[in-house]
Design a protein around this motif. Sequence first.
Motif, mmCIF file in Angstrom:
data_model
loop_
_atom_site.group_PDB
_atom_site.id
_atom_site.type_symbol
_atom_site.label_atom_id
_atom_site.label_comp_id
_atom_site.label_asym_id
_atom_site.label_seq_id
_atom_site.Cartn_x
_atom_site.Cartn_y
_atom_site.Cartn_z
ATOM 1 N N ASN A 13 0.883 -1.334 -0.141
ATOM 2 C CA ASN A 13 0.108 0.041 -0.106
ATOM 3 C C ASN A 13 0.893 1.115 -0.178
ATOM 4 N N LYS A 14 1.755 1.230 0.790
ATOM 5 C CA LYS A 14 2.894 2.177 0.797
ATOM 6 C C LYS A 14 3.384 2.444 -0.472
ATOM 7 N N GLN A 15 4.005 1.624 -1.141
ATOM 8 C CA GLN A 15 4.493 1.418 -2.403
ATOM 9 C C GLN A 15 3.657 2.210 -3.522
ATOM 10 N N LEU A 16 2.567 1.616 -3.562
ATOM 11 C CA LEU A 16 1.427 2.185 -4.395
ATOM 12 C C LEU A 16 1.270 3.658 -4.343
ATOM 13 N N ARG A 17 1.252 4.173 -2.930
ATOM 14 C CA ARG A 17 1.005 5.594 -2.706
ATOM 15 C C ARG A 17 1.759 6.486 -3.324
#
Length: 126
Positions: free
Chosen positions: A108-112
Amino acid sequence: MAEYDRYAHLKAIHAKRKENTHQKIDEAIKRLLKANEKINFNSVSNEADVSKATLYNNEDFRSRIETLRDQQSQVPTPKQVKREMNESNKDALIASLKRKNKKLADENKQLREQLKVAYADVYKKL
């Protein structure tokens, strides 16, 4: 004219009725096994439409039903398996879920971050 033997005739009728009853009971047991239903004297009696006394009085069927009933009682049901889950299983499950949660949070962090870069590119093009 041949002499009528009432005794032989009654004996033949009884043998035929007995054979039909045995066939009904065999088929009922097979249907219950196929449907994965409980095997006991009540269920076989209801399925075969015979009296329980017939099942109890016939040694072959009695031992067969008792054996099947005992075998089914030894196999744990899904409810029993769930109930028997001990602490180590719970700990392993919790650890697995924590790893999965961390992996999803990292993703999720990487996608953000990728989304921020994409927004920056769109803003630069304007």
